[in-house]
Structures are given as structure tokens and as C-alpha cells.
Write a protein that holds these residues in place. Sequence first.
Motif, PDB file in Angstrom:
ATOM      1  N   CYS A   1       0.857  -1.178   0.000  1.00  0.00           N
ATOM      2  CA  CYS A   1       0.000   0.000   0.000  1.00  0.00           C
ATOM      3  C   CYS A   1       0.901   1.238   0.000  1.00  0.00           C
ATOM      4  O   CYS A   1       1.893   1.275   0.721  1.00  0.00           O
ATOM      5  N   GLN A   2       0.543   2.216  -0.813  1.00  0.00           N
ATOM      6  CA  GLN A   2       1.350   3.430  -0.870  1.00  0.00           C
ATOM      7  C   GLN A   2       0.460   4.665  -0.911  1.00  0.00           C
ATOM      8  O   GLN A   2      -0.520   4.718  -1.640  1.00  0.00           O
ATOM      9  N   TRP A   3       0.860   5.661  -0.146  1.00  0.00           N
ATOM     10  CA  TRP A   3       0.189   6.959  -0.132  1.00  0.00           C
ATOM     11  C   TRP A   3       0.748   7.823  -1.251  1.00  0.00           C
ATOM     12  O   TRP A   3       1.941   7.805  -1.526  1.00  0.00           O
ATOM     13  N   MET A   4      -0.151   8.574  -1.899  1.00  0.00           N
ATOM     14  CA  MET A   4       0.268   9.568  -2.889  1.00  0.00           C
ATOM     15  C   MET A   4      -0.590  10.808  -2.710  1.00  0.00           C
ATOM     16  O   MET A   4      -1.820  10.701  -2.668  1.00  0.00           O
ATOM     17  N   GLN A   5       0.057  11.931  -2.593  1.00  0.00           N
ATOM     18  CA  GLN A   5      -0.675  13.191  -2.498  1.00  0.00           C
ATOM     19  C   GLN A   5      -0.940  13.690  -3.914  1.00  0.00           C
ATOM     20  O   GLN A   5      -0.023  14.064  -4.634  1.00  0.00           O
ATOM     21  N   LEU A   6      -2.178  13.672  -4.327  1.00  0.00           N
ATOM     22  CA  LEU A   6      -2.531  13.961  -5.712  1.00  0.00           C
ATOM     23  C   LEU A   6      -2.244  15.392  -6.131  1.00  0.00           C
ATOM     24  O   LEU A   6      -1.983  15.649  -7.300  1.00  0.00           O
TER      25      LEU A   6
END
Length: 159
Positions: free
Chosen positions: A124-129
Amino acid sequence: MLGQLPVLFAAHPETVAVIAFGAGMTAHSVLTHAEVRDVDILEFEPAVIHASEYFDLINGAPLKDPRSHLILEDGRIHLTYTDKKYDVITTDPISPWIAGSANLYSKNYYDLARARLNPGGVVCQWMQLGDFSENSFKTILNSMRRAFPQVAIFIYGDD
């Protein structure tokens, strides 16, 4: 969500790697699951760990949980050289435009993470759009998709 979703999707979420500690909310979230027995917390900046005690009232003090193990090392370096396999690898890096962090959004990183997963494991990876262009976002997703045959995207606000 970064701690809950991958644990819920993993077949047997017993061993977890949390890459990038931040305020400790993801590590705490992972540790709310009784089936999780071993959490490696990877953080390369000692000041982040020092500051984390100020968040203990809201993050449940994950560093004090006997199932957690702090490793002061870059998460990608750890995955490169460890033989350990994980059921869940959750990555919460700073945005890819910050020097040094882009390699946590690369095909090479996703291949490395996949190689460190147990069968039925989840990355799982977070990405700030809001931090990069649509084209950059699509490039990252394509890199992810080339490493993992199944990808699910969850959007909450700008993340």
C-alpha cells in the motif's frame, strides 16, 4: 486508511513493514489488529522518531508496543538487503518531487517490494494527488501496475 486497508486486504497480515514513520498514525493503525504480530518501522530521520513522542496521545504510542521494531534506515535500502518477507508493506513517503523520495515511486521499488511479499501479501502506498501532474500520476500508476497485476485506488480528498 494507510494502515487499515492493507491489513484488511492481506491474506494473513502477521508481518508488516511500515516505511516512513511520520506521526506514527499508520503504525498505530496497523497495530490495532490482533493478528499482526511483528511490525518493522523503517524511518531514516532520527528527528522524526524524537518528535513522535509528542503525538503519543493520538497515535497510541506505537513505538512502545512490543510487536513493533524500530529500524533507523531508509526503507528502500532495508528492502534491498533484508531476506525478511512481509505480509504487508505500507509506504508513506514524502511527495516524489522532494529529492531522494522519487525512488519510492519507481518500477524498481515496486519490484523490490513485490519480492519481499509473502504469498497473499499487499503493498500500500500513499500519494498526495495535488503535488504532481496528471501525467506524472499516470506514470506512477503504470509503474505500479507493471509490478502488481492487481491495483486498487482509494481517494480521500487530495490523497
